[in-house]
Write a protein that holds these residues in place. Sequence first.
Motif, PDB file in Angstrom:
ATOM      1  N   PHE A 106       0.989  -1.482  -0.052  1.00  0.00           N
ATOM      2  CA  PHE A 106       0.128   0.072  -0.224  1.00  0.00           C
ATOM      3  C   PHE A 106       0.835   1.287  -0.038  1.00  0.00           C
ATOM      4  N   GLY A 107       0.347   2.370  -0.409  1.00  0.00           N
ATOM      5  CA  GLY A 107       0.937   3.788  -0.309  1.00  0.00           C
ATOM      6  C   GLY A 107       0.356   4.708   0.491  1.00  0.00           C
ATOM      7  N   LEU A 108       1.156   5.380   1.094  1.00  0.00           N
ATOM      8  CA  LEU A 108       0.941   6.224   2.130  1.00  0.00           C
ATOM      9  C   LEU A 108       1.249   7.855   1.775  1.00  0.00           C
ATOM     10  N   GLU A 109       0.505   8.663   2.230  1.00  0.00           N
ATOM     11  CA  GLU A 109       0.859  10.130   2.216  1.00  0.00           C
ATOM     12  C   GLU A 109       0.908  10.494   3.711  1.00  0.00           C
ATOM     13  N   PHE A 110       2.219  10.987   3.955  1.00  0.00           N
ATOM     14  CA  PHE A 110       2.320  11.602   5.179  1.00  0.00           C
ATOM     15  C   PHE A 110       1.523  12.958   5.406  1.00  0.00           C
ATOM     16  N   ILE A 111       0.661  12.958   6.522  1.00  0.00           N
ATOM     17  CA  ILE A 111      -0.302  14.064   6.727  1.00  0.00           C
ATOM     18  C   ILE A 111       0.422  14.769   7.934  1.00  0.00           C
ATOM     19  N   HIS A 112       0.915  14.186   9.015  1.00  0.00           N
ATOM     20  CA  HIS A 112       1.513  14.866  10.127  1.00  0.00           C
ATOM     21  C   HIS A 112       2.816  14.134  10.397  1.00  0.00           C
ATOM     22  N   LEU A 113       3.959  14.791  10.065  1.00  0.00           N
ATOM     23  CA  LEU A 113       5.194  14.414  10.106  1.00  0.00           C
ATOM     24  C   LEU A 113       5.887  15.662  10.949  1.00  0.00           C
ATOM     25  N   GLY A 114       6.508  15.125  12.012  1.00  0.00           N
ATOM     26  CA  GLY A 114       7.143  16.499  12.894  1.00  0.00           C
ATOM     27  C   GLY A 114       8.264  16.843  12.259  1.00  0.00           C
ATOM     28  N   ILE A 115       9.057  17.878  12.696  1.00  0.00           N
ATOM     29  CA  ILE A 115      10.020  18.502  11.954  1.00  0.00           C
ATOM     30  C   ILE A 115      11.208  17.653  11.998  1.00  0.00           C
ATOM     31  N   ASP A 116      11.357  17.070  13.498  1.00  0.00           N
ATOM     32  CA  ASP A 116      12.439  16.073  13.419  1.00  0.00           C
ATOM     33  C   ASP A 116      12.565  14.741  12.332  1.00  0.00           C
ATOM     34  N   GLY A 117      11.269  14.370  12.124  1.00  0.00           N
ATOM     35  CA  GLY A 117      11.107  13.141  11.375  1.00  0.00           C
ATOM     36  C   GLY A 117      11.314  13.629   9.872  1.00  0.00           C
ATOM     37  N   LYS A 118      10.883  14.953   9.582  1.00  0.00           N
ATOM     38  CA  LYS A 118      11.260  15.429   8.106  1.00  0.00           C
ATOM     39  C   LYS A 118      12.644  15.757   7.924  1.00  0.00           C
ATOM     40  N   GLU A 119      13.232  16.357   8.920  1.00  0.00           N
ATOM     41  CA  GLU A 119      14.811  16.279   8.981  1.00  0.00           C
ATOM     42  C   GLU A 119      15.496  14.778   8.475  1.00  0.00           C
ATOM     43  N   ARG A 120      15.126  13.755   9.320  1.00  0.00           N
ATOM     44  CA  ARG A 120      15.818  12.624   9.227  1.00  0.00           C
ATOM     45  C   ARG A 120      15.488  12.069   7.933  1.00  0.00           C
ATOM     46  N   ILE A 121      14.254  12.185   7.183  1.00  0.00           N
ATOM     47  CA  ILE A 121      14.067  11.596   6.290  1.00  0.00           C
ATOM     48  C   ILE A 121      14.868  12.213   5.054  1.00  0.00           C
ATOM     49  N   ARG A 122      14.840  13.785   5.147  1.00  0.00           N
ATOM     50  CA  ARG A 122      15.633  14.697   4.025  1.00  0.00           C
ATOM     51  C   ARG A 122      17.128  14.199   4.371  1.00  0.00           C
ATOM     52  N   ARG A 123      17.653  13.731   5.396  1.00  0.00           N
ATOM     53  CA  ARG A 123      19.071  13.470   5.304  1.00  0.00           C
ATOM     54  C   ARG A 123      19.230  11.895   4.732  1.00  0.00           C
ATOM     55  N   ILE A 124      18.322  11.226   4.880  1.00  0.00           N
ATOM     56  CA  ILE A 124      18.188   9.593   4.292  1.00  0.00           C
ATOM     57  C   ILE A 124      18.243   9.744   2.706  1.00  0.00           C
ATOM     58  N   LEU A 125      17.481  10.769   2.272  1.00  0.00           N
ATOM     59  CA  LEU A 125      17.105  10.996   0.866  1.00  0.00           C
ATOM     60  C   LEU A 125      18.544  11.620   0.357  1.00  0.00           C
ATOM     61  N   GLU A 126      19.142  12.711   0.916  1.00  0.00           N
ATOM     62  CA  GLU A 126      20.397  13.087   0.418  1.00  0.00           C
ATOM     63  C   GLU A 126      21.489  12.181   0.575  1.00  0.00           C
ATOM     64  N   SER A 127      21.430  11.162   1.274  1.00  0.00           N
ATOM     65  CA  SER A 127      22.694  10.267   1.384  1.00  0.00           C
ATOM     66  C   SER A 127      22.489   9.098   0.704  1.00  0.00           C
ATOM     67  N   THR A 128      21.447   8.905   0.207  1.00  0.00           N
ATOM     68  CA  THR A 128      21.143   7.599  -0.732  1.00  0.00           C
ATOM     69  C   THR A 128      21.513   7.688  -2.238  1.00  0.00           C
ATOM     70  N   PRO A 129      22.516   6.902  -2.309  1.00  0.00           N
ATOM     71  CA  PRO A 129      22.803   6.856  -3.869  1.00  0.00           C
ATOM     72  C   PRO A 129      21.746   6.419  -4.948  1.00  0.00           C
ATOM     73  N   ARG A 130      21.596   7.255  -5.877  1.00  0.00           N
ATOM     74  CA  ARG A 130      20.417   7.149  -6.848  1.00  0.00           C
ATOM     75  C   ARG A 130      20.855   5.954  -7.969  1.00  0.00           C
ATOM     76  N   VAL A 131      20.204   5.359  -8.372  1.00  0.00           N
ATOM     77  CA  VAL A 131      20.217   4.159  -9.421  1.00  0.00           C
ATOM     78  C   VAL A 131      20.792   4.886 -10.729  1.00  0.00           C
ATOM     79  N   GLY A 132      21.785   4.526 -11.339  1.00  0.00           N
ATOM     80  CA  GLY A 132      22.218   5.294 -12.602  1.00  0.00           C
ATOM     81  C   GLY A 132      23.247   6.337 -12.398  1.00  0.00           C
ATOM     82  N   ASN A 133      23.345   6.666 -11.272  1.00  0.00           N
ATOM     83  CA  ASN A 133      24.585   7.971 -10.842  1.00  0.00           C
ATOM     84  C   ASN A 133      25.768   7.361 -10.800  1.00  0.00           C
TER      85      ASN A 133
END
Length: 106
Positions: free
Chosen positions: A79-106
């Motif tokens: 199933f797919g989820l849309e985040f409705i309420h994600l605190g500032i700490d959670g957003k920052e932690r996800i942002r760091r994961i997204l920035e540090s994860t290598p993209r396929v094909g890069n």
Amino acid sequence: MELRDNERIPVDFPVLFADAESGIKNGTVYNLSLGGCAVSTMAMVEPGTNLTLSIRTSNQSLPITVERAAVRWTALGEFGLEFIHLGIDGKERIRRILESTPRVGN
């Protein structure tokens, strides 16, 4: 073609989730963005259901808590989820994961 507001990246994170009526269930977050995620699971959920999530990432000791996420789509075993309420700490932690994860094909 489906357009998303946020880029999703492939991940493999254990997740616990619950709604107001059911007990805690588990699954695996297999893609993630600042706006939502997709989960594989054997549990049944219905579109429109609001869930709380506890996402255990591989490099952080405490799970990321999503206070409220809405189920937007379901398919057999996922199933797919849309985040409705994600605190500032959670957003920052996800942002760091997204920035540090290598993209396929890069």
